[in-house]
Design an enzyme around this catalytic site. Sequence first.
Site, mmCIF file in Angstrom:
data_model
loop_
_atom_site.group_PDB
_atom_site.id
_atom_site.type_symbol
_atom_site.label_atom_id
_atom_site.label_comp_id
_atom_site.label_asym_id
_atom_site.label_seq_id
_atom_site.Cartn_x
_atom_site.Cartn_y
_atom_site.Cartn_z
ATOM 1 N N SER A 132 32.302 42.869 13.985
ATOM 2 C CA SER A 132 31.741 43.183 13.023
ATOM 3 C C SER A 132 30.489 44.092 13.486
ATOM 4 C CB SER A 132 30.743 42.123 12.144
ATOM 5 O OG SER A 132 31.134 42.106 10.513
ATOM 6 N N ASP A 134 33.227 57.418 18.964
ATOM 7 C CA ASP A 134 33.724 58.129 18.366
ATOM 8 C C ASP A 134 32.574 59.826 18.793
ATOM 9 O OD1 ASP A 134 35.735 57.045 18.188
ATOM 10 O OD2 ASP A 134 35.395 56.325 15.647
ATOM 11 N N LYS A 176 37.636 42.332 14.097
ATOM 12 C CA LYS A 176 36.842 41.989 12.690
ATOM 13 C C LYS A 176 36.246 43.680 11.951
ATOM 14 C CE LYS A 176 33.118 38.484 10.323
ATOM 15 N NZ LYS A 176 33.347 40.570 8.963
#
Length: 684
Positions: free
Chosen positions: A463, A474, A489
């Site tokens: 999460s 990224d 998740k």
Amino acid sequence: MARAKFTSSFRLWGICVATLVVTTVCVRQLSYAEEIDHDTTELVAQMVPRFHLNGGAINDDVGARTLEGFLDRLDGSKLYFLQGDLDQFNAHATEVDNDLVNGKVDFAYEVFDAYKERIIRQIEIAHQLIDAEHDFTLNENMVIKADELAWCATEEELDERWRKLIKYELGLAILDEEDPAETLERLHRRYRNLTRRINEMNHADVLEAYLTAMTMTFDPHSTYMSPSSWENFQIQLNSHLEGIGAQLRSDDGYTIVDAIVTGGAADKDDRLKVGDTILGVGQSETEIQDIYEWRLDDVVGQIRGHKGTVVWMRVRPEAGGDTQVIDITREVIELTEQQVKGEIIETTDRVGREGRVGIVLVPSFYRDFENVDNGGASATRDVQRVLRDFEQQGGVDAVVIDLRDNGGGALTEAIELSGLFIDRGPVVQVRLPNGNIESLDDNVPGAAFTQPVVVVCNRLSASASEIFAGVVKDYQRGIIVGDTTTHGKGTVQNLLDVVPQQLFQIFDQGELGKLKLTIQQFYRVNGDSTQNRGVPSDVVLPSEIDHLDLGESFLDNALPFHHIDPARFSPGAFVTEQIVAQLQQLSESRVTESEDFQEVEEAIVSGVERRSRNEVSLNLETMRAEREADEQSHLDAEERDTEGLPDEPEPNAPVFAQDYYNDEILNITLDYLQLLEIEATAQR
């Protein structure tokens, strides 16, 4: 005339309300608990289709899967119910959805009552089998995978299943060279405790299990929390509680002190010790109540209380001596073992290579929403403090953010914590129930730390941990090290009060619990959802947990992976494909030469083979041989939390223990620094 009509209508409405009040009060006097259960069920059945990310009606399919999930929660091991019980329950399957919508839960209690009767019977059988003689020279096997078992047709068949189970437990104790008398007492105590726990379960517990079975047909993270479960969840999220700072456990009807929270009221008082038995609790010395065979939640409820108030306890010391009466003033207990910690490691001392690496351990993304602006707990604020401490100690060359076993927490914390390591820009994209995509951004200019970052994850990093790891990856802000990927998740849950949605509420129905409902799916800024696939590591290290059935993709009713358009963002220059490839190669060379890692590789192979077995032998000599063959593998899949939630941290545990795995992380970090320096030199 208009006014007269209004007055008449108002009086008529008042009569209706008065009638409703009388009727409702009468019903509640007869069965208040059932009325609360009815209201709760009806409201939850209304709210789930309305607010869940994917919506969907509560229909026959949801009803059938609710029953299946409820039965699995009660008896997933197939040790209690008979096939006849299942046939009887399944005959009601097509009515479950209508019952839920209408707030009827009688069927759930009928199933539970049958379950309770079955448990009590089988535990009586278990006690007899524990004291029975068993022949360990026979060549017989026991099926250990419940999925491979059929439901027993008769009680005799079920008793035979239990005979093998108890025999297996006794055989393991013989291999462990446990004292026979201690083995018998331990097993008897286990089943006495099981009997006590099942007798302690109340309507709220059964309702929570039943409604959660329903919500989890929509996705595995939507759950219903009873008021007591919500209180415990809130303590974990806020990272503090009001009480004395003692962790308790129940054993054979007695309440035992299992741990003392460092720095808490009990720790400062120093009279209550780990292992002591609490015999009574009261709010004054004259009203201490005997708590033998009390439900543990009720004991905890009596000991917790507002800061500054006093709790009195009658305590039998484990060390011996007379029973004592102890009074302790409650305090706000900061759960420091669950909070961010940091330390600087001089790598020369650890791995023989020069460098200063800052370790930041983040156990969860906690946030005290009610008091965050007044100094309440915040993971981001604590990470900022650790980074400032690093600067005051002369700075570090890089930081390692340790997110292993971090099951997530507050979305706000994931965004703010990510913002400490990037200048500004999108952190995560979320898909709303209406299909719209929203970008949640870091709008604070500048970064709190601008040196290289290494993020350590495993299969239990979930999460919010995956949001942070995705940002680092990224934005090319650093590298990810650990298991093949994270938990996977990629959904956001919101906590909703279980209350009527009308504008006006005639009655105060009290606290009906909370609905933790999936309302959004989140995506990395590159457009990939972390759902099911997680965030892949740049450098993968061998670990047994990486080869267990852990992760979102192994959960029932998990939402699928999805991709959307990337957000507009400006990546940095801390990571290139060449750097990652070289890091992988350098690490692989060390891992290949490491005896410790090679033992892990052997344990992985052994563990995979062991978990593929459908049966175990009940012949003692065969059991001994199997154990010797499996001795390299020490991680039991059944002991891991498949929901990805972290275990309780051990008190005073080191921030970054010295072992082969952590030392390899340090080596990877130093490799990373060297490769960045080589690239910078080449560019100059």
